[in-house]
Design a protein around this motif. Structure first.
Motif, mmCIF file in Angstrom:
data_model
loop_
_atom_site.group_PDB
_atom_site.id
_atom_site.type_symbol
_atom_site.label_atom_id
_atom_site.label_comp_id
_atom_site.label_asym_id
_atom_site.label_seq_id
_atom_site.Cartn_x
_atom_site.Cartn_y
_atom_site.Cartn_z
ATOM 1 N N VAL B 213 -12.901 27.837 -12.729
ATOM 2 C CA VAL B 213 -11.545 27.846 -13.274
ATOM 3 C C VAL B 213 -11.281 26.533 -14.000
ATOM 4 O O VAL B 213 -11.505 25.460 -13.441
ATOM 5 C CB VAL B 213 -10.493 28.012 -12.154
ATOM 6 N N THR B 214 -10.830 26.630 -15.240
ATOM 7 C CA THR B 214 -10.477 25.432 -15.998
ATOM 8 C C THR B 214 -8.963 25.294 -15.994
ATOM 9 O O THR B 214 -8.246 26.214 -16.397
ATOM 10 C CB THR B 214 -10.983 25.532 -17.447
ATOM 11 N N VAL B 215 -8.490 24.142 -15.511
ATOM 12 C CA VAL B 215 -7.057 23.888 -15.404
ATOM 13 C C VAL B 215 -6.689 22.842 -16.446
ATOM 14 O O VAL B 215 -7.238 21.743 -16.438
ATOM 15 C CB VAL B 215 -6.704 23.354 -13.994
ATOM 16 N N GLU B 216 -5.779 23.187 -17.363
ATOM 17 C CA GLU B 216 -5.283 22.199 -18.323
ATOM 18 C C GLU B 216 -3.894 21.786 -17.882
ATOM 19 O O GLU B 216 -3.023 22.634 -17.694
ATOM 20 C CB GLU B 216 -5.212 22.796 -19.726
ATOM 21 N N LEU B 217 -3.687 20.473 -17.757
ATOM 22 C CA LEU B 217 -2.484 19.986 -17.087
ATOM 23 C C LEU B 217 -1.882 18.798 -17.827
ATOM 24 O O LEU B 217 -2.604 17.984 -18.401
ATOM 25 C CB LEU B 217 -2.882 19.559 -15.664
ATOM 26 N N GLY B 218 -0.533 18.710 -17.808
ATOM 27 C CA GLY B 218 0.162 17.556 -18.392
ATOM 28 C C GLY B 218 1.267 17.089 -17.466
ATOM 29 O O GLY B 218 1.306 17.465 -16.296
ATOM 30 N N GLU B 219 2.176 16.276 -18.002
ATOM 31 C CA GLU B 219 3.277 15.783 -17.176
ATOM 32 C C GLU B 219 4.511 16.626 -17.416
ATOM 33 O O GLU B 219 5.064 16.627 -18.521
ATOM 34 C CB GLU B 219 3.549 14.313 -17.490
ATOM 35 N N GLU B 220 4.953 17.320 -16.405
ATOM 36 C CA GLU B 220 6.071 18.255 -16.501
ATOM 37 C C GLU B 220 5.889 19.192 -17.691
ATOM 38 O O GLU B 220 6.802 19.429 -18.482
ATOM 39 C CB GLU B 220 7.410 17.497 -16.561
ATOM 40 N N PHE B 221 4.703 19.717 -17.792
ATOM 41 C CA PHE B 221 4.335 20.643 -18.850
ATOM 42 C C PHE B 221 3.776 21.911 -18.209
ATOM 43 O O PHE B 221 3.408 21.899 -17.037
ATOM 44 C CB PHE B 221 3.250 19.998 -19.730
ATOM 45 N N PRO B 222 3.714 22.992 -18.974
ATOM 46 C CA PRO B 222 3.067 24.184 -18.407
ATOM 47 C C PRO B 222 1.608 23.897 -18.073
ATOM 48 O O PRO B 222 0.988 23.014 -18.664
ATOM 49 C CB PRO B 222 3.155 25.211 -19.539
ATOM 50 N N VAL B 223 1.072 24.670 -17.119
ATOM 51 C CA VAL B 223 -0.350 24.585 -16.811
ATOM 52 C C VAL B 223 -1.031 25.798 -17.435
ATOM 53 O O VAL B 223 -0.442 26.876 -17.538
ATOM 54 C CB VAL B 223 -0.591 24.562 -15.283
ATOM 55 N N LYS B 224 -2.257 25.599 -17.886
ATOM 56 C CA LYS B 224 -3.069 26.725 -18.342
ATOM 57 C C LYS B 224 -4.277 26.851 -17.429
ATOM 58 O O LYS B 224 -4.914 25.851 -17.087
ATOM 59 C CB LYS B 224 -3.528 26.504 -19.784
ATOM 60 N N LEU B 225 -4.560 28.073 -17.046
ATOM 61 C CA LEU B 225 -5.732 28.355 -16.219
ATOM 62 C C LEU B 225 -6.629 29.316 -16.990
ATOM 63 O O LEU B 225 -6.165 30.355 -17.451
ATOM 64 C CB LEU B 225 -5.319 29.051 -14.914
ATOM 65 N N HIS B 226 -7.892 28.972 -17.128
ATOM 66 C CA HIS B 226 -8.848 29.881 -17.785
ATOM 67 C C HIS B 226 -9.948 30.259 -16.819
ATOM 68 O O HIS B 226 -10.414 29.417 -16.059
ATOM 69 C CB HIS B 226 -9.572 29.203 -18.960
ATOM 70 N N TYR B 227 -10.381 31.506 -16.911
ATOM 71 C CA TYR B 227 -11.617 31.872 -16.215
ATOM 72 C C TYR B 227 -12.236 33.059 -16.935
ATOM 73 O O TYR B 227 -11.592 33.705 -17.766
ATOM 74 C CB TYR B 227 -11.370 32.178 -14.727
ATOM 75 N N GLU B 228 -13.474 33.319 -16.600
ATOM 76 C CA GLU B 228 -14.189 34.410 -17.261
ATOM 77 C C GLU B 228 -14.625 35.447 -16.246
ATOM 78 O O GLU B 228 -14.742 35.163 -15.058
ATOM 79 C CB GLU B 228 -15.405 33.850 -18.006
ATOM 80 N N PHE B 229 -14.840 36.670 -16.734
ATOM 81 C CA PHE B 229 -15.366 37.728 -15.871
ATOM 82 C C PHE B 229 -16.245 38.608 -16.756
ATOM 83 O O PHE B 229 -16.445 38.301 -17.943
ATOM 84 C CB PHE B 229 -14.220 38.519 -15.219
ATOM 85 N N GLY B 230 -16.781 39.687 -16.194
ATOM 86 C CA GLY B 230 -17.607 40.597 -16.997
ATOM 87 C C GLY B 230 -18.784 39.874 -17.624
ATOM 88 O O GLY B 230 -19.036 40.013 -18.822
ATOM 89 N N GLU B 231 -19.493 39.096 -16.818
ATOM 90 C CA GLU B 231 -20.669 38.352 -17.283
ATOM 91 C C GLU B 231 -20.356 37.469 -18.485
ATOM 92 O O GLU B 231 -21.141 37.369 -19.434
ATOM 93 C CB GLU B 231 -21.817 39.326 -17.597
ATOM 94 N N GLY B 232 -19.185 36.854 -18.446
ATOM 95 C CA GLY B 232 -18.826 35.883 -19.475
ATOM 96 C C GLY B 232 -18.232 36.508 -20.728
ATOM 97 O O GLY B 232 -17.848 35.802 -21.660
ATOM 98 N N MET B 233 -18.115 37.851 -20.748
ATOM 99 C CA MET B 233 -17.593 38.493 -21.955
ATOM 100 C C MET B 233 -16.130 38.917 -21.810
ATOM 101 O O MET B 233 -15.546 39.491 -22.722
ATOM 102 C CB MET B 233 -18.487 39.663 -22.342
ATOM 103 N N GLY B 234 -15.563 38.638 -20.636
ATOM 104 C CA GLY B 234 -14.129 38.835 -20.438
ATOM 105 C C GLY B 234 -13.489 37.467 -20.263
ATOM 106 O O GLY B 234 -14.050 36.602 -19.583
ATOM 107 N N HIS B 235 -12.335 37.245 -20.898
ATOM 108 C CA HIS B 235 -11.711 35.923 -20.899
ATOM 109 C C HIS B 235 -10.249 36.061 -20.519
ATOM 110 O O HIS B 235 -9.526 36.860 -21.123
ATOM 111 C CB HIS B 235 -11.804 35.293 -22.289
#
Lengths: 247, 247, 247
Positions: B213-235
């Motif tokens: 899981v990749t977490v993109e984070l700032g100060e009092e900002f929204p967070v974004k979470l990324h992950y993959e599935f389907g052998e890397g072909m689902g995002h």
């Protein structure tokens, strides 16, 4: 001062044995052991637990007393894997317990021990019969009794040299005979008492199915149940008051 | 025109990632991928999913849009074993989706896409910190936070080079430290934001415990979470709006 | 006189097949078999069970009839491990059934057979189609139908030589085709009937997933389902009345 490290499974076994009777308890942080005594709100069931310093990976204490909410502490211990180590450290000033589990820190607010029900004195009783059996044998009898009644009768037949777990329902009866051969040990004596099944079910929940349970029994007397955990360095004694037999 | 064959497990992973936020969604049947964007009714959490044509056994589509009830589609996909193939075929005239699983045919009535809430535009944010960790590490922090609070704080300590998942309750606090060594990767930066725990719990349900899981984070900002599935072909990308920190 | 010893798993399979339809039943203790016939309170589903004397470890009976509460008897049988033997002995005087399981004695009060609903006569029907399939194939069709409707249609396509389990919902339809190749056996004939899904779900619960189920089917006629248990020495026949097809 209190600072200790203990395996999650040992801590959980300790907490479970007390939480079946009460929601909050005092924990005595003695120099050589951690000790808990508690009685349920109706004064029917008591527990006396000690966990020797040797049961911990490390243990330092100087005789303080803390008050804890057991289900909260069980939830925290539940975050650990069975073989994880849990670090406990008391902050005397803030009256908080710092709990560390593999990178996870939990700060638990303690309860004023004076606000918790007084610890019971568990009486010395010289009970005439002693039955030693496996937790799962006890469990089988309790489960069977639960099909027909709210009460459970424990008795020893001195001639037959057997232990009986029985229940009488309105229409159906249950009777589990465990012979001397099936028991781990039996000291026969006059013993026949009736108990509330709910309490015995609760106590039984905390007893590991492979534990060796020692039952001390008399005639219309309280029963005492002992078992050990934490590789023999944790000791639990339950005492349960009898019900008056109506017949 | 839409006709595709996909493994049950890949389809289920795709549906689960969206159904934690909304009950109905539009599915864009693009030529090169299946795509879903959705925002929850309170506009707090968004999801952006794409499943490449290559993730399917076969895939033919020409850019249509369908509206589906997600739990219904999940129930159908649940009839398949994980390695079963699921055939999907759109009947343009009746606006029904024909689903075939090993001899089982299911005809699913579609929902008018115009009746479904508009798809959100998920903003590009240049967030200063990026944390890459395993799904089960995230899960541990969320579970711990859930013991004490409805909110969860995610932050990076640039000096300590560590990621913190924290929660403050009325009496108790929780703090999970995950060091650079324990993380898969860390781009440290000023990052400290508070979120609704309920939303993060829901998103976390869809994230496989072994996913990166990749977490993109700032100060009092929204967070974004990324992950993959389907052998890397689902995002999947989730975006979650912050709560204003009261202190 | 009735005295028998039977494996827990065989007794449980027998009880389960009847308890899905009724709470109490008469058990006929015939010389050569134990037999139960029962019909549900709405007269929609019937069961006819026989368990041959040879299915028991030992069996002695002289044609008496007892009335039992099935869930109570199932609870008792549930105290045994699958390969435990259960001893049953009728006390004619007290009208109680003594049940022994490995040291556990249970005394079950019987019900006056005259207070139990009369046993149905299960009609001989000459149904034109016979389908033999595995329990888990039946189960799959029932589970699929349950997603869309309260009714289930069973039919044979004589030309396609296949068996169909179908359901029509308000918006969605389900259709499971099982071809002759996938079936264990098929005697094709004009057969197409609609049934209450609730009843078929209940009957299906009792059918082991690896059992061979014989389905006898006609056009708007009752369906009969047969299967065996207890190593082929227990026989169950269900009969389920059809629903009138509205179209």
């Amino acid at each position: 001062m209190f600072k200790a490290i203990v395996s999650a499974s040992t801590l959980r076994d300790a907490l479970d044995s007390v939480s079946v009777l009460v929601e909050e308890c005092k924990i005595r942080l003695n120099e050589d052991e951690l000790a808990i005594r508690a009685v349920d709100p109706a004064n029917v069931g008591m527990v006396d637990l000690s966990l020797e310093a040797a049961a911990f990976e490390s243990y330092e204490a100087d005789g303080g007393v803390i008050g804890v909410n057991l289900s909260r502490l069980e939830d925290i211990a539940g975050m650990a894997n069975s073989d994880d180590l849990i670090q406990l450290e008391l902050d005397e000033e803030t009256r908080k317990l710092h709990i560390q589990i593999e990178g996870l820190s939990y700060t638990l607010a303690l309860i004023d021990p004076d606000s918790i029900r007084q610890e019971p004195d568990i009486p010395d009783l010289d009970l005439p019969a002693e039955i030693v059996l496996e937790g799962n044998q006890m469990n089988r009898g309790i489960k069977a009794a639960d099909m027909v009644s709210d009460h459970i009768r424990l008795r020893v037949d001195e001639e037959a040299e057997a232990f009986y777990i029985e229940a009488e329902g309105d229409t159906d009866d249950v009777d589990l005979e465990i012979t001397r051969e099936e028991l781990i040990d039996l000291t026969a004596g006059p013993a026949d008492s009736l108990f509330s099944l709910d309490y015995l079910k609760d106590m039984n929940k905390a007893i590991p199915s492979d534990a060796e349970v020692t039952v001390e029994l008399g005639e219309e007397f309280p029963v005492k149940l002992h078992y050990e955990f934490g590789e023999g360095m944790g000791h639990v004694t339950y005492m349960l008051a009898p019900r008056i037999q109506s017949d």
